[in-house]
Design a protein around this motif. Structure first.
Motif, PDB file in Angstrom:
ATOM      1  N   CYS A   1       0.854  -1.185   0.000  1.00 45.05           N
ATOM      2  CA  CYS A   1       0.000   0.000   0.000  1.00 45.05           C
ATOM      3  C   CYS A   1       0.890   1.235   0.000  1.00 45.05           C
ATOM      4  N   VAL A   2       0.477   2.253  -0.739  1.00 41.55           N
ATOM      5  CA  VAL A   2       1.149   3.556  -0.711  1.00 41.55           C
ATOM      6  C   VAL A   2       0.107   4.592  -0.304  1.00 41.55           C
ATOM      7  N   ASP A   3       0.372   5.300   0.781  1.00 43.84           N
ATOM      8  CA  ASP A   3      -0.553   6.320   1.267  1.00 43.84           C
ATOM      9  C   ASP A   3      -0.028   7.697   0.879  1.00 43.84           C
ATOM     10  N   VAL A   4      -0.690   8.311  -0.107  1.00 39.07           N
ATOM     11  CA  VAL A   4      -0.288   9.660  -0.529  1.00 39.07           C
ATOM     12  C   VAL A   4      -1.272  10.713  -0.049  1.00 39.07           C
ATOM     13  N   SER A   5      -2.328  10.309   0.646  1.00 37.30           N
ATOM     14  CA  SER A   5      -3.393  11.257   0.995  1.00 37.30           C
ATOM     15  C   SER A   5      -3.725  11.259   2.477  1.00 37.30           C
ATOM     16  N   GLY A   6      -2.821  10.751   3.318  1.00 40.67           N
ATOM     17  CA  GLY A   6      -3.054  10.745   4.752  1.00 40.67           C
ATOM     18  C   GLY A   6      -2.513  12.009   5.401  1.00 40.67           C
ATOM     19  N   TYR A   7      -3.409  12.859   5.879  1.00 39.09           N
ATOM     20  CA  TYR A   7      -2.997  14.134   6.477  1.00 39.09           C
ATOM     21  C   TYR A   7      -3.313  14.232   7.957  1.00 39.09           C
ATOM     22  N   THR A   8      -4.321  13.480   8.426  1.00 44.54           N
ATOM     23  CA  THR A   8      -4.690  13.548   9.837  1.00 44.54           C
ATOM     24  C   THR A   8      -4.541  12.175  10.477  1.00 44.54           C
ATOM     25  N   PRO A   9      -4.280  12.146  11.776  1.00 51.37           N
ATOM     26  CA  PRO A   9      -4.135  10.863  12.467  1.00 51.37           C
ATOM     27  C   PRO A   9      -5.385   9.993  12.344  1.00 51.37           C
ATOM     28  N   GLY A  10      -6.566  10.604  12.367  1.00 50.04           N
ATOM     29  CA  GLY A  10      -7.785   9.823  12.247  1.00 50.04           C
ATOM     30  C   GLY A  10      -7.859   9.075  10.933  1.00 50.04           C
ATOM     31  N   GLN A  11      -7.480   9.743   9.846  1.00 52.76           N
ATOM     32  CA  GLN A  11      -7.471   9.103   8.536  1.00 52.76           C
ATOM     33  C   GLN A  11      -6.477   7.949   8.508  1.00 52.76           C
ATOM     34  N   VAL A  12      -5.267   8.207   8.986  1.00 56.92           N
ATOM     35  CA  VAL A  12      -4.190   7.218   8.888  1.00 56.92           C
ATOM     36  C   VAL A  12      -4.420   6.059   9.846  1.00 56.92           C
ATOM     37  N   ARG A  13      -4.931   6.339  11.025  1.00 60.23           N
ATOM     38  CA  ARG A  13      -5.240   5.270  11.969  1.00 60.23           C
ATOM     39  C   ARG A  13      -6.281   4.320  11.370  1.00 60.23           C
ATOM     40  N   ALA A  14      -7.316   4.875  10.754  1.00 67.10           N
ATOM     41  CA  ALA A  14      -8.382   4.049  10.188  1.00 67.10           C
ATOM     42  C   ALA A  14      -7.852   3.111   9.110  1.00 67.10           C
ATOM     43  N   SER A  15      -7.073   3.653   8.169  1.00 63.77           N
ATOM     44  CA  SER A  15      -6.582   2.825   7.065  1.00 63.77           C
ATOM     45  C   SER A  15      -5.490   1.864   7.521  1.00 63.77           C
ATOM     46  N   ALA A  16      -4.600   2.307   8.421  1.00 64.36           N
ATOM     47  CA  ALA A  16      -3.520   1.434   8.896  1.00 64.36           C
ATOM     48  C   ALA A  16      -4.086   0.221   9.623  1.00 64.36           C
ATOM     49  N   GLU A  17      -5.058   0.452  10.487  1.00 64.91           N
ATOM     50  CA  GLU A  17      -5.658  -0.669  11.210  1.00 64.91           C
ATOM     51  C   GLU A  17      -6.397  -1.604  10.258  1.00 64.91           C
ATOM     52  N   ALA A  18      -7.083  -1.024   9.285  1.00 59.96           N
ATOM     53  CA  ALA A  18      -7.842  -1.843   8.337  1.00 59.96           C
ATOM     54  C   ALA A  18      -6.925  -2.687   7.458  1.00 59.96           C
ATOM     55  N   LEU A  19      -5.712  -2.175   7.183  1.00 63.68           N
ATOM     56  CA  LEU A  19      -4.810  -2.849   6.249  1.00 63.68           C
ATOM     57  C   LEU A  19      -3.712  -3.658   6.940  1.00 63.68           C
ATOM     58  N   ARG A  20      -3.705  -3.682   8.245  1.00 56.21           N
ATOM     59  CA  ARG A  20      -2.638  -4.337   9.009  1.00 56.21           C
ATOM     60  C   ARG A  20      -2.340  -5.742   8.493  1.00 56.21           C
ATOM     61  N   GLU A  21      -3.361  -6.537   8.243  1.00 47.74           N
ATOM     62  CA  GLU A  21      -3.186  -7.914   7.786  1.00 47.74           C
ATOM     63  C   GLU A  21      -3.469  -8.085   6.299  1.00 47.74           C
ATOM     64  N   ARG A  22      -3.620  -6.979   5.587  1.00 52.25           N
ATOM     65  CA  ARG A  22      -4.016  -7.060   4.170  1.00 52.25           C
ATOM     66  C   ARG A  22      -2.913  -6.660   3.207  1.00 52.25           C
ATOM     67  N   VAL A  23      -1.817  -6.068   3.720  1.00 55.46           N
ATOM     68  CA  VAL A  23      -0.688  -5.689   2.871  1.00 55.46           C
ATOM     69  C   VAL A  23       0.608  -6.095   3.558  1.00 55.46           C
ATOM     70  N   ARG A  24       1.633  -6.370   2.755  1.00 59.40           N
ATOM     71  CA  ARG A  24       2.935  -6.739   3.324  1.00 59.40           C
ATOM     72  C   ARG A  24       3.798  -5.523   3.632  1.00 59.40           C
ATOM     73  N   ARG A  25       3.775  -4.536   2.741  1.00 63.22           N
ATOM     74  CA  ARG A  25       4.557  -3.311   2.982  1.00 63.22           C
ATOM     75  C   ARG A  25       3.648  -2.105   2.851  1.00 63.22           C
ATOM     76  N   HIS A  26       3.850  -1.166   3.776  1.00 64.00           N
ATOM     77  CA  HIS A  26       3.071   0.063   3.772  1.00 64.00           C
ATOM     78  C   HIS A  26       4.029   1.242   3.633  1.00 64.00           C
ATOM     79  N   VAL A  27       3.869   2.013   2.570  1.00 63.48           N
ATOM     80  CA  VAL A  27       4.694   3.201   2.347  1.00 63.48           C
ATOM     81  C   VAL A  27       3.845   4.433   2.639  1.00 63.48           C
ATOM     82  N   PHE A  28       4.340   5.269   3.543  1.00 62.70           N
ATOM     83  CA  PHE A  28       3.628   6.497   3.884  1.00 62.70           C
ATOM     84  C   PHE A  28       4.401   7.690   3.342  1.00 62.70           C
ATOM     85  N   ILE A  29       3.722   8.503   2.513  1.00 59.68           N
ATOM     86  CA  ILE A  29       4.348   9.706   1.978  1.00 59.68           C
ATOM     87  C   ILE A  29       4.150  10.821   2.992  1.00 59.68           C
ATOM     88  N   SER A  30       5.216  11.184   3.675  1.00 63.83           N
ATOM     89  CA  SER A  30       5.168  12.220   4.702  1.00 63.83           C
ATOM     90  C   SER A  30       5.668  13.539   4.111  1.00 63.83           C
TER      91      SER A  30
END
Length: 331
Positions: free
Chosen positions: A73-102
């Motif tokens: 997963c590549v997150d290019v649109s996460g700006y608030t903790p609420g957004q990122v917490r929701a997607s990170a928790e949802a994808l914890r077991e669904r992706v092998r690598r998570h790239v966050f564009i900070s």
């Protein structure tokens, strides 16, 4: 993941940085799914799978992800903790690598030369902060980074780009200078030419992101391009546009007296200012991992080729520029 075709989920992906990442992945033969709110049309190829979701709605807004899994997963649109917490928790077991564009704006001591990945960060924003402003942007990204690292551990990669430049840029900051030089004539240039400009080409960011996915690279990386003096930068712009425009250098004190600042002169940060280190970000770690720079002339030429037929955001208007230059000429 080296050598295999990947299925990649991009959170965002229709605009600027996300678009370049999607296009780079497709060009290499990878499969791409984007998750967006679906509120604006996009110009992505039909081969891209489009899912609709809104992280601001928490788990309920991510129903489209249920029963699905991706290689990365590549997150290019996460700006608030609420957004990122929701997607990170949802994808914890669904992706092998998570790239966050900070962002490079996470650093606390932005006057450092150079800024490196292990430098101190700003105090993290509280997870319930939702308003993104100039003051909260950096602290919010600090919190978002920590959430991704907490959820994914070694499966997380954090990319901290500097100012991003190139085609499709909606901010128009870098583009302003290329277009202004292309327009010709005398133009207002900040400082005396000895300050610095440093940007990262969006295509270089995209290709490094793809390398991280293909080679499963963990860690934290600054993404910054070649560091040019303003005099060198404007010469590159002249060469890229074939313009004979002539810079009229105006020192910081005079600009302040004329009430002309960074809002009118985007990208300019005096080298010794409180944020001057943001134009001196070290990308040594990323280059060692495979970051390749297209080169300033390529960025300038391609940006101008795109901007020629694309209306840009106004910064210092021609009328205001002429007024300031005339005032300076009168002494």
């Amino acid at each position: 993941m080296t050598g295999q075709k990947l299925n990649v989920l991009v959170l965002g992906g229709t605009q600027f940085v996300g678009r370049h990442i999607v296009e780079a992945l497709l060009a290499r033969g990878h499969g791409v799914t984007v998750l967006t709110r679906g509120r604006t049309p996009d110009e992505l190829p039909e081969t891209v799978e489009r899912l609709k979701g809104d992280r601001n709605e928490g788990t309920a807004g991510l129903a489209a992800l249920e029963g699905r899994a991706w290689d990365a997963c590549v997150d290019v649109s996460g700006y608030t903790p609420g957004q990122v917490r929701a997607s990170a928790e949802a994808l914890r077991e669904r992706v092998r690598r998570h790239v966050f564009i900070s962002t490079g704006s996470v650093y606390a001591e932005q006057h450092r030369h150079p800024i490196r990945e292990d430098d101190p960060l700003l105090p993290a924003a509280a997870e319930d902060v939702t308003e993104v402003t100039g003051e909260t942007y950096g602290p919010l990204k600090v919190t978002c980074e920590r959430i991704v690292q907490e959820v994914f551990g070694e499966r997380a990669t954090i990319l901290r780009p500097q100012i991003v430049a190139g085609p499709y840029d909606p901010t128009g900051r870098y583009t302003y200078w290329i277009d202004r030089v292309a327009a010709g004539g005398d133009f207002l240039a900040p400082g005396n030419g000895s300050d610095f400009v440093q940007v990262i080409d969006a295509r270089d960011l995209a290709h490094f992101t793809m390398k991280v996915l293909e080679e499963d690279i963990p860690g934290v990386f600054n993404l910054a391009g070649p560091r040019l003096s303003w005099r060198e930068f404007l010469e590159v712009a002249r060469e890229a546009t074939g313009s004979n425009a002539r810079p009229v250098w105006v020192d910081e004190a005079t600009l302040e007296a004329q009430e002309v600042g960074w809002r009118e002169l985007p990208v300019w940060l005096p080298a010794m200012s409180e944020q001057g280190g943001l134009m001196d970000m070290s990308s040594d770690r990323a280059q060692a991992a495979g970051l390749i720079h297209s080169g300033p002339l390529t960025t300038a030429r391609d940006t101008r080729a795109w901007s020629t037929d694309t209306p840009q955001k106004p910064f210092l208007t021609p009328e205001r520029e002429a007024e300031v230059l005339a005032s300076l000429a009168r002494g």
